[in-house]
Design a protein around this motif. Structure first.
Motif, PDB file in Angstrom:
ATOM      1  N   TYR A   1       0.831  -1.205   0.000  1.00  0.00           N
ATOM      2  CA  TYR A   1       0.000   0.000   0.000  1.00  0.00           C
ATOM      3  C   TYR A   1       0.866   1.256   0.000  1.00  0.00           C
ATOM      4  O   TYR A   1       0.628   2.199  -0.767  1.00  0.00           O
ATOM      5  N   GLU A   2       1.881   1.257   0.843  1.00  0.00           N
ATOM      6  CA  GLU A   2       2.746   2.443   0.953  1.00  0.00           C
ATOM      7  C   GLU A   2       3.514   2.698  -0.338  1.00  0.00           C
ATOM      8  O   GLU A   2       3.634   3.840  -0.777  1.00  0.00           O
ATOM      9  N   ILE A   3       4.021   1.632  -0.944  1.00  0.00           N
ATOM     10  CA  ILE A   3       4.781   1.800  -2.193  1.00  0.00           C
ATOM     11  C   ILE A   3       3.870   2.369  -3.281  1.00  0.00           C
ATOM     12  O   ILE A   3       4.221   3.319  -3.982  1.00  0.00           O
ATOM     13  N   GLN A   4       2.680   1.773  -3.393  1.00  0.00           N
ATOM     14  CA  GLN A   4       1.756   2.219  -4.451  1.00  0.00           C
ATOM     15  C   GLN A   4       1.284   3.648  -4.213  1.00  0.00           C
ATOM     16  O   GLN A   4       1.145   4.435  -5.145  1.00  0.00           O
ATOM     17  N   LYS A   5       1.059   3.982  -2.953  1.00  0.00           N
ATOM     18  CA  LYS A   5       0.597   5.329  -2.636  1.00  0.00           C
ATOM     19  C   LYS A   5       1.669   6.373  -2.977  1.00  0.00           C
ATOM     20  O   LYS A   5       1.371   7.406  -3.603  1.00  0.00           O
ATOM     21  N   LEU A   6       2.905   6.090  -2.570  1.00  0.00           N
ATOM     22  CA  LEU A   6       3.998   7.025  -2.861  1.00  0.00           C
ATOM     23  C   LEU A   6       4.211   7.159  -4.369  1.00  0.00           C
ATOM     24  O   LEU A   6       4.462   8.250  -4.878  1.00  0.00           O
ATOM     25  N   ASP A   7       4.084   6.037  -5.052  1.00  0.00           N
ATOM     26  CA  ASP A   7       4.243   6.027  -6.506  1.00  0.00           C
ATOM     27  C   ASP A   7       3.186   6.916  -7.175  1.00  0.00           C
ATOM     28  O   ASP A   7       3.493   7.725  -8.053  1.00  0.00           O
ATOM     29  N   ALA A   8       1.942   6.766  -6.696  1.00  0.00           N
ATOM     30  CA  ALA A   8       0.842   7.559  -7.260  1.00  0.00           C
ATOM     31  C   ALA A   8       1.036   9.042  -6.952  1.00  0.00           C
ATOM     32  O   ALA A   8       0.817   9.906  -7.808  1.00  0.00           O
ATOM     33  N   MET A   9       1.458   9.339  -5.738  1.00  0.00           N
ATOM     34  CA  MET A   9       1.671  10.743  -5.343  1.00  0.00           C
ATOM     35  C   MET A   9       2.762  11.392  -6.187  1.00  0.00           C
ATOM     36  O   MET A   9       2.621  12.534  -6.627  1.00  0.00           O
ATOM     37  N   ALA A  10       3.840  10.638  -6.405  1.00  0.00           N
ATOM     38  CA  ALA A  10       4.976  11.191  -7.162  1.00  0.00           C
ATOM     39  C   ALA A  10       4.614  11.456  -8.618  1.00  0.00           C
ATOM     40  O   ALA A  10       5.225  12.306  -9.265  1.00  0.00           O
ATOM     41  N   LYS A  11       3.605  10.734  -9.123  1.00  0.00           N
ATOM     42  CA  LYS A  11       3.246  10.894 -10.538  1.00  0.00           C
ATOM     43  C   LYS A  11       2.199  11.988 -10.765  1.00  0.00           C
ATOM     44  O   LYS A  11       1.812  12.250 -11.897  1.00  0.00           O
ATOM     45  N   GLU A  12       1.713  12.587  -9.687  1.00  0.00           N
ATOM     46  CA  GLU A  12       0.704  13.639  -9.842  1.00  0.00           C
ATOM     47  C   GLU A  12       1.302  14.881 -10.498  1.00  0.00           C
ATOM     48  O   GLU A  12       2.498  15.130 -10.373  1.00  0.00           O
ATOM     49  N   ASP A  13       0.427  15.620 -11.175  1.00  0.00           N
ATOM     50  CA  ASP A  13       0.893  16.806 -11.889  1.00  0.00           C
ATOM     51  C   ASP A  13       0.775  18.031 -10.987  1.00  0.00           C
ATOM     52  O   ASP A  13      -0.208  18.773 -11.021  1.00  0.00           O
ATOM     53  N   ARG A  14       1.770  18.209 -10.144  1.00  0.00           N
ATOM     54  CA  ARG A  14       1.781  19.359  -9.237  1.00  0.00           C
ATOM     55  C   ARG A  14       3.077  20.127  -9.450  1.00  0.00           C
ATOM     56  O   ARG A  14       4.036  19.586  -9.974  1.00  0.00           O
ATOM     57  N   TRP A  15       3.074  21.360  -8.942  1.00  0.00           N
ATOM     58  CA  TRP A  15       4.214  22.229  -9.189  1.00  0.00           C
ATOM     59  C   TRP A  15       5.507  21.630  -8.635  1.00  0.00           C
ATOM     60  O   TRP A  15       6.520  21.568  -9.323  1.00  0.00           O
ATOM     61  N   MET A  16       5.447  21.134  -7.407  1.00  0.00           N
ATOM     62  CA  MET A  16       6.669  20.582  -6.806  1.00  0.00           C
ATOM     63  C   MET A  16       7.106  19.285  -7.479  1.00  0.00           C
ATOM     64  O   MET A  16       8.292  18.997  -7.586  1.00  0.00           O
ATOM     65  N   ASN A  17       6.104  18.523  -7.934  1.00  0.00           N
ATOM     66  CA  ASN A  17       6.440  17.255  -8.624  1.00  0.00           C
ATOM     67  C   ASN A  17       7.168  17.533  -9.931  1.00  0.00           C
ATOM     68  O   ASN A  17       7.965  16.718 -10.389  1.00  0.00           O
ATOM     69  N   ASN A  18       6.852  18.678 -10.536  1.00  0.00           N
ATOM     70  CA  ASN A  18       7.453  18.995 -11.831  1.00  0.00           C
ATOM     71  C   ASN A  18       8.829  19.654 -11.736  1.00  0.00           C
ATOM     72  O   ASN A  18       9.455  19.920 -12.756  1.00  0.00           O
ATOM     73  N   LEU A  19       9.280  19.902 -10.520  1.00  0.00           N
ATOM     74  CA  LEU A  19      10.642  20.454 -10.371  1.00  0.00           C
ATOM     75  C   LEU A  19      11.662  19.404 -10.810  1.00  0.00           C
ATOM     76  O   LEU A  19      11.391  18.202 -10.766  1.00  0.00           O
ATOM     77  N   HIS A  20      12.831  19.868 -11.192  1.00  0.00           N
ATOM     78  CA  HIS A  20      13.869  18.936 -11.629  1.00  0.00           C
ATOM     79  C   HIS A  20      14.268  18.005 -10.471  1.00  0.00           C
ATOM     80  O   HIS A  20      14.510  18.483  -9.350  1.00  0.00           O
ATOM     81  N   PRO A  21      14.328  16.688 -10.723  1.00  0.00           N
ATOM     82  CA  PRO A  21      14.639  15.759  -9.618  1.00  0.00           C
ATOM     83  C   PRO A  21      15.987  16.024  -8.946  1.00  0.00           C
ATOM     84  O   PRO A  21      16.125  15.829  -7.743  1.00  0.00           O
ATOM     85  N   LEU A  22      16.964  16.493  -9.727  1.00  0.00           N
ATOM     86  CA  LEU A  22      18.279  16.757  -9.135  1.00  0.00           C
ATOM     87  C   LEU A  22      18.206  17.903  -8.125  1.00  0.00           C
ATOM     88  O   LEU A  22      18.858  17.862  -7.077  1.00  0.00           O
ATOM     89  N   VAL A  23      17.374  18.896  -8.440  1.00  0.00           N
ATOM     90  CA  VAL A  23      17.196  20.034  -7.529  1.00  0.00           C
ATOM     91  C   VAL A  23      16.660  19.526  -6.190  1.00  0.00           C
ATOM     92  O   VAL A  23      17.162  19.885  -5.112  1.00  0.00           O
ATOM     93  N   LYS A  24      15.658  18.640  -6.259  1.00  0.00           N
ATOM     94  CA  LYS A  24      15.040  18.132  -5.034  1.00  0.00           C
ATOM     95  C   LYS A  24      16.002  17.226  -4.261  1.00  0.00           C
ATOM     96  O   LYS A  24      16.060  17.275  -3.025  1.00  0.00           O
ATOM     97  N   LEU A  25      16.768  16.427  -4.990  1.00  0.00           N
ATOM     98  CA  LEU A  25      17.728  15.531  -4.328  1.00  0.00           C
ATOM     99  C   LEU A  25      18.814  16.332  -3.609  1.00  0.00           C
ATOM    100  O   LEU A  25      19.123  16.070  -2.436  1.00  0.00           O
ATOM    101  N   VAL A  26      19.353  17.322  -4.314  1.00  0.00           N
ATOM    102  CA  VAL A  26      20.418  18.154  -3.730  1.00  0.00           C
ATOM    103  C   VAL A  26      19.894  18.892  -2.496  1.00  0.00           C
ATOM    104  O   VAL A  26      20.532  18.919  -1.441  1.00  0.00           O
ATOM    105  N   LEU A  27      18.696  19.456  -2.643  1.00  0.00           N
ATOM    106  CA  LEU A  27      18.117  20.210  -1.520  1.00  0.00           C
ATOM    107  C   LEU A  27      17.875  19.318  -0.311  1.00  0.00           C
ATOM    108  O   LEU A  27      18.117  19.724   0.828  1.00  0.00           O
ATOM    109  N   THR A  28      17.405  18.098  -0.566  1.00  0.00           N
ATOM    110  CA  THR A  28      17.112  17.181   0.548  1.00  0.00           C
ATOM    111  C   THR A  28      18.391  16.866   1.309  1.00  0.00           C
ATOM    112  O   THR A  28      18.412  16.930   2.550  1.00  0.00           O
TER     113      THR A  28
END
Lengths: 337, 266
Positions: free
Chosen positions: B9-36
């Motif tokens: 359930y958790e894997i599928q939920k996170l997967d679905a959330m990550a695929k949503e079309d939202r502003w933060m989801n559309n940021l470059h993944p490297l930007v988010k990784l570096v920031l984290t």
């Protein structure tokens, strides 16, 4: 045994990342040298297998509790140390990202504590020398038990060391070690039993799948040498242990000494001071601290008040940002319609 | 819900959330990784008595939760693994570090109490930061970011494979444990007599599956690495977002901003 980010400081995390990266680099090189494209999907599926079997509860005989598998020793007995190590990294990364089991910054520590010992020490120093002259059920059980117990002991010791060097716990090192090691002795024994049961089954059903069956001649370490290496390792750990144990004889005495006037930095010498100075260097503003200041209470009140104000502003700004972004998107969609 | 069901359930939920079309989801993944990683590094670098400084770091998760429209409940649920561990390590601090650092009403505040508190705050904030990354970035995106920072292809590929086959093998494990439980009612866990055969069977099936996976991949032209797909370009928004947080977090880490602002009012 998964370490959280909160339990370490950046200096320790960075050091362990470097150590784990070196081991990963060596593993990548070795796996590439094998030039076996079949191995990559096998590693992926085996990683998923280890993850799935970690969800199974195994009833521990004679107790009301159950244990579960970690998988490092089993992976290296099936894939070899290098492919096993890389697979364990994948498993640890999945656990960290999807289940918050272990931190992203602490990943280097976790790789070292669980994957490095399980795969390199377990496979190269225990499994391979023991299987050099042929695989038998008895040898599999002995190697699995010894491998799991020893590698978990090493891992647990590393956890204590990394946490202690990071300075996040006031628990004396000797007390911390004395708590961690026996617990992981029991965990290691259970893991050893599960691993040996599975490997014996594989040996009976498909013996060719076990690592070392076709490359027994390549074993470079004799049993004698293995014992020698393990003895040196044990002496090293014992030496470090006794060093720290002698620095902190008793937790109660230590805390009393602190109440009577000793400061934190003066509380210990040797390695503690060295690592404390490293931590101090990584701390950007050490004087901006709660303790040791006459106006500590005042600073705290101001800090909390400021925190509430800034957080309030931040919340409002974030909602405003989201509102405008969503509004802009709606306008764009309407324009397209 | 069983442990396996919960994991799926958790894997599928996170997967679905990550695929949503939202502003933060559309940021470059490297930007988010570096920031984290930057955020977690700064957070854990605080001294054990710096509670005010850590409070300042709450800004990043708070803002991301609101902008990314993330569920705080799900994030809190993730603390169930980390918080007990952190508590075990920190709970003895008040007993060993009794250095008085202040008083609150009639209660003396000791260094151990403060260090326990900072440890817990660090635990919560770092888990939240990882959650923000995985809830707004797909695994493919994270793998792409890994490749950009030169993580070897072999590691990225097998991480992606573990992720793809994890749910398949979890489903298979669930079926096997269910079948076992139906034949052994009232038994907690798997009996020692079945340890080898049960996990061994699953292992052999997995290895056979790996062979089938390999053959399928070969038929699609697999030569040892996955094609990376179309590279994602960094937009000005990505760079601006990255710079904004890099500077703000650095300032929050370096200067007692909260105390200064609070001082204006108190």
């Amino acid at each position: 045994m998964h370490m959280a980010d909160a339990l370490i400081v950046p200096a320790v995390a960075g050091t362990m990342y470097v150590a784990s990266t070196l081991a990963a680099g060596k593993s990548v090189k070795e796996v590439r040298l094998e030039n076996d494209t079949k191995k990559i999907p096998l590693m992926g599926v085996m990683g998923a297998f280890v993850f799935a079997t970690q969800m199974i509860n195994f009833t521990i005989p004679g107790t009301g509790s159950s244990g579960h598998l970690c998988g490092g020793m089993m992976l290296s007995a099936l894939l070899g140390p290098y492919a096993g190590f890389l697979t364990m990294i994948g498993v640890l990364l999945v656990q960290c990202l999807f289940f918050a089991d272990g931190g992203l910054l602490a990943l280097g520590c976790n790789i070292w504590n669980m994957a490095f010992y399980g795969c390199f020490v377990g496979a190269l120093l225990i499994w391979r020398p023991m299987m050099k002259k042929g695989i038998t059920k008895g040898k599999i059980v002995a190697a699995s038990m010894l491998g799991c117990i020893l590698t978990l002991q090493l891992g647990a010791f590393s956890v204590c060391l990394e946490t202690f060097i990071s300075g996040v716990t006031e628990l004396p090192f000797a007390v911390f070690v004395a708590t961690m090691q026996p617990i992981h002795l029991a965990i290691g024994a259970v893991e050893g039993l599960i691993t040996s049961a599975v490997l014996v089954f594989v040996h009976e059903a498909r013996p060719e799948l076990l690592w070392g069956t076709t490359q027994s001649e390549e074993g470079k370490l004799s049993f004698g040498k293995t014992i020698g290496v393990l003895a040196v390792l044990a002496a090293l750990i014992g030496g470090i242990l006794s060093l720290f144990a002698s620095s902190f004889p008793d937790g109660l005495e230590w805390s009393i000494a602190r109440i009577t006037g000793d400061t934190e930095l003066e509380a210990a010498g040797g390695a503690y001071d060295v690592f404390a100075s490293i931590q101090e260097k990584t701390s950007f503003l050490p004087d901006y601290a709660f303790s040791g200041s006459d106006s500590a209470a005042g600073t705290t009140v101001s800090g909390i008040a400021g925190a509430l104000i800034v957080l309030g502003v931040c919340v409002l700004a974030s909602y405003a940002f989201r509102f405008f972004k969503n509004n802009k998107k709606t306008v764009t969609v309407n324009e397209q319609d | 819900m069983s442990k396996i069901n919960q994991a799926i359930y958790e894997i599928q939920k996170l997967d679905a959330m990550a695929k949503e079309d939202r502003w933060m989801n559309n940021l470059h993944p490297l930007v988010k990784l570096v920031l984290t990683i930057y955020y977690i590094t700064l957070t854990v670098s605080f001294h054990k008595y710096q509670v005010e400084g850590l409070l300042a770091m709450c800004i990043y998760p708070v803002a991301c939760f609101i902008i990314g429209e993330l569920s705080i409940r799900d994030a809190l649920h993730r603390l169930r693994i980390v918080l007990p561990l952190v508590c075990i390590v920190g709970v003895l601090n008040p007993f060993f570090d009794r250095t008085p650092v202040g008083a609150f009403g009639g209660l003396m505040i000791t260094g151990g109490m403060i260090s326990m508190l900072t440890l817990m705050i660090k635990g919560v904030l770092t888990v939240f930061a990882s959650y923000i990354l995985i809830a707004t970035t797909s695994v493919e995106g994270i793998c792409y970011a890994f490749r950009l920072v030169h993580v070897p292809k072999i590691m990225v590929t097998q991480f992606l494979l573990i992720y793809r086959y994890m749910t398949v093998l979890l489903e298979e494990t669930k079926r096997m444990t269910q079948a076992y439980a139906l034949r052994a009612p009232g038994q907690r866990g798997i009996h020692i007599s079945a340890w080898g055969s049960m996990v061994g069977q699953l292992l052999l099936r997995s290895m056979d599956r790996a062979q089938e996976v390999y053959e399928s991949m070969c038929l699609r032209g697999f030569t040892g690495e996955f094609p990376q797909g179309k590279p994602k370009k960094q937009s000005r928004g990505d760079v601006g977002y990255l710079l904004f947080w890099l500077v703000l977090l650095f300032v929050l880490r370096t200067y007692p901003v909260f105390a200064l602002i609070g001082g204006l009012f108190v």
